[in-house]
Design a protein around this motif. Structure first.
Motif, PDB file in Angstrom:
ATOM      1  N   GLN A   1      43.317  34.212  40.976  1.00 44.91           N
ATOM      2  CA  GLN A   1      43.932  34.250  42.305  1.00 44.91           C
ATOM      3  C   GLN A   1      43.322  33.231  43.262  1.00 44.91           C
ATOM      4  OE1 GLN A   1      42.725  35.668  45.364  1.00 44.91           O
ATOM      5  NE2 GLN A   1      40.815  36.660  44.748  1.00 44.91           N
ATOM      6  N   LYS A   2      41.993  33.027  43.153  1.00 46.97           N
ATOM      7  CA  LYS A   2      41.351  32.083  44.073  1.00 46.97           C
ATOM      8  C   LYS A   2      41.803  30.663  43.769  1.00 46.97           C
ATOM      9  CE  LYS A   2      37.377  34.830  45.071  1.00 46.97           C
ATOM     10  NZ  LYS A   2      35.946  34.949  45.215  1.00 46.97           N
TER      11      LYS A   2
ATOM     12  N   LEU B   1      51.180  37.695  41.327  1.00 42.67           N
ATOM     13  CA  LEU B   1      50.144  38.732  41.409  1.00 42.67           C
ATOM     14  C   LEU B   1      50.771  40.124  41.376  1.00 42.67           C
ATOM     15  CD1 LEU B   1      47.650  37.315  44.087  1.00 42.67           C
ATOM     16  CD2 LEU B   1      47.488  37.190  41.612  1.00 42.67           C
ATOM     17  N   ASP B   2      51.949  40.276  42.017  1.00 40.01           N
ATOM     18  CA  ASP B   2      52.599  41.586  42.015  1.00 40.01           C
ATOM     19  C   ASP B   2      53.090  41.975  40.626  1.00 40.01           C
ATOM     20  OD1 ASP B   2      52.059  42.374  44.514  1.00 40.01           O
ATOM     21  OD2 ASP B   2      54.025  41.971  45.371  1.00 40.01           O
ATOM     22  N   PHE B   3      53.245  40.985  39.753  1.00 41.29           N
ATOM     23  CA  PHE B   3      53.561  41.315  38.360  1.00 41.29           C
ATOM     24  C   PHE B   3      52.299  41.251  37.501  1.00 41.29           C
ATOM     25  CE2 PHE B   3      57.913  40.748  39.771  1.00 41.29           C
ATOM     26  CZ  PHE B   3      58.550  41.768  39.077  1.00 41.29           C
ATOM     27  N   ALA B   4      51.140  41.354  38.166  1.00 38.67           N
ATOM     28  CA  ALA B   4      49.835  41.372  37.492  1.00 38.67           C
ATOM     29  C   ALA B   4      49.604  40.131  36.632  1.00 38.67           C
ATOM     30  CB  ALA B   4      49.672  42.647  36.668  1.00 38.67           C
TER      31      ALA B   4
ATOM     32  N   LEU C   1      45.807  37.420  37.871  1.00 39.93           N
ATOM     33  CA  LEU C   1      44.910  38.087  38.831  1.00 39.93           C
ATOM     34  C   LEU C   1      43.507  37.485  38.827  1.00 39.93           C
ATOM     35  CD1 LEU C   1      45.986  41.769  38.246  1.00 39.93           C
ATOM     36  CD2 LEU C   1      46.131  40.527  40.392  1.00 39.93           C
ATOM     37  N   ARG C   2      43.068  37.077  37.627  1.00 35.73           N
ATOM     38  CA  ARG C   2      41.705  36.524  37.541  1.00 35.73           C
ATOM     39  C   ARG C   2      41.637  35.112  38.117  1.00 35.73           C
ATOM     40  NH1 ARG C   2      38.645  40.060  33.795  1.00 35.73           N
ATOM     41  NH2 ARG C   2      39.691  41.974  34.379  1.00 35.73           N
TER      42      ARG C   2
ATOM     43  N   GLY D   1      40.906  35.484  49.216  1.00 36.14           N
ATOM     44  CA  GLY D   1      41.979  36.480  49.329  1.00 36.14           C
ATOM     45  C   GLY D   1      42.343  36.756  50.781  1.00 36.14           C
TER      46      GLY D   1
END
Ligand code: SF4
Ligand code: FES
Lengths: 242, 123
Positions: free
Chosen positions: B97-98, B88-91, B94-95, B17
């Motif tokens: 992201q990496k 990510l901003d719209f969720a 998220l899991r 991140g």
């Protein structure tokens, strides 16, 4: 083994400059950083200031920076932090004023949590249900992760955005806001959203995920923040009305 | 066997991140600098064909071709990671992201390599 600590000492009553002090104390291999601090204070230096209570990662009072990383002292073994026997550097939480040695002033952190209406606010005009309020299992499982927060301040100290903007509400407060916004018993969503959907609130988060990496309780504040952003955007775009 | 070295302490330098955040800003700065240079170079056309051609000939050497390939790679990273940030901003995701960050990174490096090969054929 000899556990070595390098502690940042700061005494507000002296000239105000912080110094690092080395301590070495005989400890079992299983000793945590907190055990070692307690032994140091008992055997070597009664003036060493730090906070603790539960010693089992429940109260959240022993958060500090260990080798530069924000963690709970009672959840970190000395041998983990220093496998080769080098001194473990201990500093107070970042982005908060220091009161003495390892004791940070948690005031700003708590104030920001308070600012998001962190309680269930039921509309007094609504009639309470005849029996109990029901929360379905799926929703309560989803919320339990955020309800697990012990308000230790680790995420706050680990967040680079908090470091850059001291008015930013920070991960813990925003996770708290999400926890209550998604509780079906709550009636203060609009008020809470208006408080967090601001420059120094949600929009300050740049999805760096440090809070989630470091939280000792497995809370994922970034997930909460991003869900709040989504909620706000969908509302502004007119997709949801409430 | 019990390994006392905590993975959290080992990964001292940077997490995905943080790396994504820093690289997004660095690539953004690079692209801004490129855009300014680009406008200056293209701007020489108002001084006539001769000065435009002589300016362009300066950029035909190998180091500038490698930089050009780098530019395409950086655009690829900035764009892909930008798309990751919008998701990510719209969720969404998220899991993951990496994984999404590493995918942007690997694709960008691949694009850069492909461009270097293409530039070699140009020379
Ligand atoms: S979210 Fe995690 S790191 Fe942040 S205050 Fe709560 S328990 Fe501590
Ligand atoms: S002493 Fe309670 S969390 Fe560490």
């Amino acid at each position: 083994m000899e556990a070595k600590l390098r502690v940042r000492r700061y005494d507000p009553s002296s000239d105000g400059l912080a110094q690092y002090q080395l301590y070495g104390v005989e400890m079992p291999e299983s000793a945590t950083v907190l055990d070692t601090l307690l032994a140091t204070r008992e055997r070597l230096d009664g003036s060493l200031a730090f906070r603790c209570a539960c010693r089992s990662a429940i109260c959240g009072s022993c958060a500090m920076r260990i080798n530069g990383q924000s963690r709970l002292a009672c959840k970190t073994k000395v041998i983990q932090a220093s496998p080769h026997g080098r001194p473990v550097t201990l500093e107070p939480l970042a982005s908060l004023p220091v009161l003495k040695d390892l004791v940070a002033d948690m005031g700003p952190f708590y104030d920001k949590i308070r600012a998001v209406v962190p309680w269930l606010a039921a509309d007094p005009a609504k009639r309470p249900p005849v029996r109990e309020y029901l929360v379905d299992a799926g929703r309560s499982t989803k919320l339990s992760q955020f309800a697990a927060c012990i308000q230790c301040g680790v995420c706050y100290s680990a967040c680079p955005m908090v470091a850059a903007d001291d008015r930013y509400l920070g991960p813990a407060a925003l996770a708290k806001a999400y926890r209550f916004c998604h509780d079906p018993r709550d009636d203060a969503k609009a008020e809470r959203l208006s408080r967090v959907a601001r420059e120094h609130g949600l929009w300050r988060c740049h999805t760096i995920f440090s809070c989630q990496e470091w939280c000792p309780k497995g809370v994922n504040p970034t997930e909460a923040i991003q869900n709040l952003k989504k909620l706000t955007m969908l509302k502004r775009l007119g997709f949801i009305r409430e | 066997m019990y390994n006392p070295v905590d993975a959290q302490f080992q990964a001292k330098a940077m997490r995905a991140g943080t790396a994504a955040w820093a690289l997004q800003r660095l690539s953004g700065l690079f692209l801004t600098a490129y855009l300014i240079t680009h406008l200056i170079v293209i701007g020489t056309v108002v001084r006539g064909e001769g000065s435009f051609d002589s300016m362009l000939s300066k950029f035909e050497s190998t180091p500038f071709l490698v930089l050009d390939a780098g530019l395409v790679g950086i655009v690829a990273f900035h764009g892909l990671n930008g798309a990751r940030l919008i998701l990510l901003d719209f969720a969404v995701g998220l899991r993951y992201q990496k994984a999404l960050f590493w995918a942007s990174y690997v694709i960008a490096v691949g694009v850069f390599a492909a461009m270097v090969v293409a530039a070699r054929n140009l020379l």
